[in-house]
Structures are given as structure tokens and as C-alpha cells.
Write a protein that holds these residues in place. Structure first.
Motif, PDB file in Angstrom:
ATOM      1  N   SER A 105       1.989   6.873  -6.692  1.00  0.00           N
ATOM      2  CA  SER A 105       0.914   7.783  -7.091  1.00  0.00           C
ATOM      3  C   SER A 105       1.322   9.229  -6.869  1.00  0.00           C
ATOM      4  N   ILE A 106       1.954   9.506  -5.718  1.00  0.00           N
ATOM      5  CA  ILE A 106       2.419  10.866  -5.423  1.00  0.00           C
ATOM      6  C   ILE A 106       3.470  11.281  -6.436  1.00  0.00           C
ATOM      7  N   THR A 107       4.403  10.368  -6.724  1.00  0.00           N
ATOM      8  CA  THR A 107       5.463  10.664  -7.686  1.00  0.00           C
ATOM      9  C   THR A 107       4.887  10.985  -9.056  1.00  0.00           C
ATOM     10  N   GLU A 108       3.928  10.184  -9.503  1.00  0.00           N
ATOM     11  CA  GLU A 108       3.327  10.411 -10.815  1.00  0.00           C
ATOM     12  C   GLU A 108       2.560  11.728 -10.838  1.00  0.00           C
TER      13      GLU A 108
ATOM     14  N   SER B  98       0.831  -1.211   0.000  1.00  0.00           N
ATOM     15  CA  SER B  98       0.000   0.000   0.000  1.00  0.00           C
ATOM     16  C   SER B  98       0.860   1.252   0.000  1.00  0.00           C
ATOM     17  N   LEU B  99       1.930   1.235   0.803  1.00  0.00           N
ATOM     18  CA  LEU B  99       2.831   2.384   0.859  1.00  0.00           C
ATOM     19  C   LEU B  99       3.509   2.609  -0.482  1.00  0.00           C
ATOM     20  N   LEU B 100       3.930   1.522  -1.130  1.00  0.00           N
ATOM     21  CA  LEU B 100       4.594   1.640  -2.431  1.00  0.00           C
ATOM     22  C   LEU B 100       3.653   2.245  -3.462  1.00  0.00           C
ATOM     23  N   ILE B 101       2.392   1.774  -3.471  1.00  0.00           N
ATOM     24  CA  ILE B 101       1.409   2.322  -4.406  1.00  0.00           C
ATOM     25  C   ILE B 101       1.190   3.806  -4.141  1.00  0.00           C
ATOM     26  N   SER B 102       1.108   4.183  -2.850  1.00  0.00           N
ATOM     27  CA  SER B 102       0.907   5.589  -2.501  1.00  0.00           C
ATOM     28  C   SER B 102       2.068   6.451  -2.975  1.00  0.00           C
TER      29      SER B 102
ATOM     30  N   ARG C  57       5.064  14.434 -11.189  1.00  0.00           N
ATOM     31  CA  ARG C  57       5.597  14.434 -12.552  1.00  0.00           C
ATOM     32  C   ARG C  57       4.602  15.101 -13.514  1.00  0.00           C
ATOM     33  N   SER C  58       3.330  14.767 -13.379  1.00  0.00           N
ATOM     34  CA  SER C  58       2.307  15.331 -14.262  1.00  0.00           C
ATOM     35  C   SER C  58       2.162  16.830 -14.041  1.00  0.00           C
ATOM     36  N   ARG C  59       2.185  17.256 -12.761  1.00  0.00           N
ATOM     37  CA  ARG C  59       2.043  18.678 -12.460  1.00  0.00           C
ATOM     38  C   ARG C  59       3.201  19.478 -13.033  1.00  0.00           C
ATOM     39  N   ASN C  60       4.408  18.966 -12.857  1.00  0.00           N
ATOM     40  CA  ASN C  60       5.579  19.679 -13.368  1.00  0.00           C
ATOM     41  C   ASN C  60       5.603  19.685 -14.893  1.00  0.00           C
TER      42      ASN C  60
END
Length: 237
Positions: free
Chosen positions: A16-19, A9-13, A22-25
Motif C-alpha cells: 500500500s505504501i509503495t503504491e 499484514s506487513l506485506l499488505i502495508s 508510485r501514485s504521488r510521484n
């Protein structure tokens, strides 16, 4: 089994935050002239010798078109003896103006700002190699702050902190979505844009406090690469 489930669950979170970052930047870069954003926001220390760093980048004429240093900090704006928390962005006008899109907008730090007016005084005269030049006293102010405290172009305010403040005059306004929504809207009443050296002096980013040595600290540098380098693989290089 429980440990595996939690770690998954932590890895998925995290992914998701990383992506999301990346999308925002990517969106920030695609909607303006800034191809590379170098930032220390969220980290202590900042980027020292910001003007020198920009000069070195712009000397790379094979790859770089232009660059601009910026400082982002929290400040207070005092109006009728009441303090309003604001986000302040320090810029060198003509350097940052190169990054404005055709509609006079720029997207930075997840915020889009569309300027109605620009600075009247070019350059950064307070810097003067030693931060001893005169203040221009110019600020650009977000429209939601204008509406929130009932002010207008030409009004004079004290900006800074309870220990150090200077008078500034509103030279113009800009549109920004910063309002009651989002984390910025919950912390700040609005946004100010001012000359870089004047913000640096207000927040102590101009010199080393112990020695008085010129520090010229910034939080970000935005960079535009040459047209033949705008392919993503070439930007990575």
C-alpha cells in the motif's frame, strides 16, 4: 498461524505504501515538465558534482531536452530575533524556470508551488567555479510564511543557522499549500526558494569540509526528455 497473519499484514502495508508513493510521484510528473526525478532525499550523502551531472545529462541530446539541479534543506529565518524553521530549495533560476507550467507552477516533493514573481538576477553568480562570487541575497518566500510573520516583498531577513547566517531580500512570493496540515506543515513555518550556490554555502554542501575540495552537492535533479521520448516505455529506457 499468528506469524503468517502478521507477515501478511506487513506485506499488505508495504504494498500500500509503495503504491501510494508510485501514485504521488506519477502525479508530480504528469502535472509538470519534469519527466524524470532523480533524488537522494531521505538518504545520507546527496548527489555530488550536481552541475556536472546535469551537464552530462544535457549532452545526451538524443534523449534529453534539459535538466536542473536542486538542493532541499532545512534552514532558519530570523525575524525580530525569533527563529522560524523553514524548508529551503536551492535552484539555478533559468534552469528551473524551464520546468514551470503555463501558470508559473511546479509540483515537487509532493508540494505545488505557483510563483507570482521570479528571480531578478539570472544565473548563480556566487558559484563562480569556487563559491567565491558575491551573494545575490535574493529569496522567494511562500505566501503562508508572509502571512505568518507579517512581512512583504523587499523586506530583509537573516537566513541560515545560529552559527552561519546571511542577509536576504524578499524578491517575490509564491503560493503553496504548505500550512498547518501535513507533516511538512508541522515541522516548517514556510518555504524559501533561493539561488543554489547560496544555499549550498549556508548548509555546507559546497565544499568537502576536510579538504576544501569543490563538492557541489545537490539532493535532486529534474529532467525533461525530448518530445519523441515521452512515451512511458521510452522514458524507462
Amino acid at each position: 498461524i499468528l506469524a503468517v497473519m502478521i507477515s501478511t499484514s506487513l506485506l499488505i502495508s508495504i504494498l500500500s505504501i509503495t503504491e501510494g508513493m508510485r501514485s504521488r510521484n506519477a502525479a508530480s510528473i504528469e502535472t509538470g515538465n519534469q519527466d524524470i526525478i532523480i533524488t537522494s532525499m531521505g538518504y545520507k550523502g546527496g548527489i555530488p558534482k550536481g552541475r556536472y551531472a546535469v551537464e552530462r545529462l544535457e549532452n545526451d541530446t538524443v534523449n534529453i531536452s534539459f535538466a536542473s539541479p536542486m538542493l532541499v534543506s532545512s534552514l532558519g529565518l530570523r525575524y525580530q530575533n525569533k527563529w522560524y524553521p523553514v524548508m529551503a530549495i536551492g535552484v539555478i533560476p533559468e534552469k528551473t524556470e524551464q520546468f514551470l507550467a503555463g501558470d508559473r507552477s511546479i509540483r515537487l516533493f509532493g508540494l505545488e508551488m505557483k510563483f507570482n514573481e521570479w528571480f531578478e538576477t539570472p544565473g548563480d553568480p556566487h558559484y563562480n567555479d569556487s563559491y567565491k562570487g558575491e551573494y545575490t541575497g535574493e529569496i522567494l518566500i511562500s505566501d503562508n510564511l508572509v502571512e505568518g510573520i507579517g512581512t512583504q516583498k523587499g523586506d530583509v531577513f537573516s537566513v541560515g543557522s545560529e552559527n552561519l547566517e546571511e542577509n536576504f531580500t524578499i524578491s517575490g512570493t509564491f503560493k503553496s499549500p504548505l500550512s498547518g496540515g501535513g507533516i511538512f506543515g508541522k515541522i516548517f513555518q514556510g518555504i524559501l526558494v533561493m539561488h543554489l550556490s547560496e544555499l549550498q554555502s549556508l548548509v555546507g554542501a559546497h565544499v568537502v569540509s576536510d579538504t576544501g575540495e569543490i563538492e557541489d552537492k545537490v539532493t535532486s535533479i529534474i529532467v525533461s526528455v525530448r518530445d519523441d521520448k515521452k512515451n512511458p516505455s521510452k522514458i524507462d529506457d
